[in-house]
Scaffold this active site. Sequence first.
Site, mmCIF file in Angstrom:
data_model
loop_
_atom_site.group_PDB
_atom_site.id
_atom_site.type_symbol
_atom_site.label_atom_id
_atom_site.label_comp_id
_atom_site.label_asym_id
_atom_site.label_seq_id
_atom_site.Cartn_x
_atom_site.Cartn_y
_atom_site.Cartn_z
ATOM 1 N N HIS A 1 43.260 53.425 -13.567
ATOM 2 C CA HIS A 1 44.418 52.387 -15.126
ATOM 3 C C HIS A 1 43.121 52.486 -16.492
ATOM 4 O O HIS A 1 43.643 52.656 -17.103
ATOM 5 C CB HIS A 1 44.377 50.825 -15.175
ATOM 6 C CG HIS A 1 44.869 50.086 -13.554
ATOM 7 N ND1 HIS A 1 44.573 49.170 -13.023
ATOM 8 C CD2 HIS A 1 46.387 50.917 -13.099
ATOM 9 C CE1 HIS A 1 45.245 49.367 -12.030
ATOM 10 N NE2 HIS A 1 46.752 50.226 -12.052
ATOM 11 N N LYS B 1 54.960 36.562 -7.010
ATOM 12 C CA LYS B 1 54.380 37.486 -6.374
ATOM 13 C C LYS B 1 53.419 37.642 -6.095
ATOM 14 O O LYS B 1 52.639 36.457 -7.295
ATOM 15 C CB LYS B 1 54.428 39.207 -7.204
ATOM 16 C CG LYS B 1 53.626 40.494 -6.517
ATOM 17 C CD LYS B 1 53.372 41.275 -7.397
ATOM 18 C CE LYS B 1 52.893 42.598 -6.711
ATOM 19 N NZ LYS B 1 53.032 43.577 -7.537
ATOM 20 N N SER C 1 45.203 48.971 -6.775
ATOM 21 C CA SER C 1 44.759 47.675 -6.759
ATOM 22 C C SER C 1 44.541 46.722 -5.189
ATOM 23 O O SER C 1 42.863 46.295 -4.765
ATOM 24 C CB SER C 1 45.331 46.595 -7.921
ATOM 25 O OG SER C 1 45.170 47.022 -9.154
HETATM 26 O O1 PNS Z 1 51.537 47.936 -11.108
HETATM 27 P P1 PNS Z 1 52.742 47.881 -10.588
HETATM 28 O O2 PNS Z 1 52.873 46.983 -10.384
HETATM 29 O O3 PNS Z 1 53.304 49.203 -10.122
HETATM 30 O O4 PNS Z 1 53.621 47.767 -11.696
HETATM 31 C C1 PNS Z 1 55.108 47.595 -11.932
HETATM 32 C C2 PNS Z 1 55.812 47.103 -13.088
HETATM 33 C C3 PNS Z 1 55.404 45.784 -13.974
HETATM 34 C C4 PNS Z 1 55.875 48.473 -14.500
HETATM 35 C C5 PNS Z 1 57.401 46.530 -12.946
HETATM 36 O O5 PNS Z 1 57.403 46.391 -12.217
HETATM 37 C C6 PNS Z 1 58.101 46.254 -14.051
HETATM 38 O O6 PNS Z 1 58.350 46.674 -15.091
HETATM 39 N N1 PNS Z 1 58.713 45.008 -14.038
HETATM 40 C C7 PNS Z 1 58.806 44.349 -15.111
HETATM 41 C C8 PNS Z 1 60.724 43.503 -14.353
HETATM 42 C C9 PNS Z 1 61.783 45.047 -14.655
HETATM 43 O O7 PNS Z 1 61.700 45.146 -15.124
HETATM 44 N N2 PNS Z 1 62.203 45.458 -13.461
HETATM 45 C C10 PNS Z 1 62.955 46.898 -13.655
HETATM 46 C C11 PNS Z 1 62.678 47.717 -13.141
HETATM 47 S S1 PNS Z 1 64.173 49.219 -13.078
#
Ligand code: PNS
Length: 161
Positions: free
Chosen positions: A17, A41, A131
Amino acid sequence: MRIALYPGSFDPITMGHLDIIKRVYKLFDHIVVGVLHNPKKNTLFTPKERTDIITNVLKAEKLDNCVSVDSFHGLLVDYTKAKNINVVIRGLRATSDYEYEHTLALMNKELSSELETFFLMASNNYSFVSSNLIKELFPFGADLKNYVHPIVMEAMKKQLS
Ligand code: PNS
């Protein structure tokens, strides 16, 4: 101001990251690292702890003048609209990331036509680092110094002791 959001769970932030942040911050006026607060989560660190860890890492790396940290819950597009941000940064490690990232980027674009997702290929050294892998290996005493910042290492030691 050209502001980009680098969103993620960051549970915890890895060198992978940090590598993305170090490569991308020069291309924008400001980067916001957006820590997702998803109460459904199970995470090792709370959103506040993750935010604090990232803040300390950014300070230690002298990146805190051009990169800030925030947490958000709910839809990413609601956050970007509220903050007037039009660019999202995501890192791609292996082809296995592609399918999910493709869906995420296209759905975000459907929900907010102004939003663009920029992808950076993970550096070779970090293309296998996640992670989840860090959390799996840490309790067994694996040498992770190349993959997580010393600040993260300390936080994990404290959390798991
Ligand atoms: O580090 P990650 O868990 O891969 O990040 C994923 C993240 C946070 C980018 C994604 O889960 C997200 O944007 N979540 C917020 C909810 C949302 O908008 N979901 C719809 C996306 S199409």
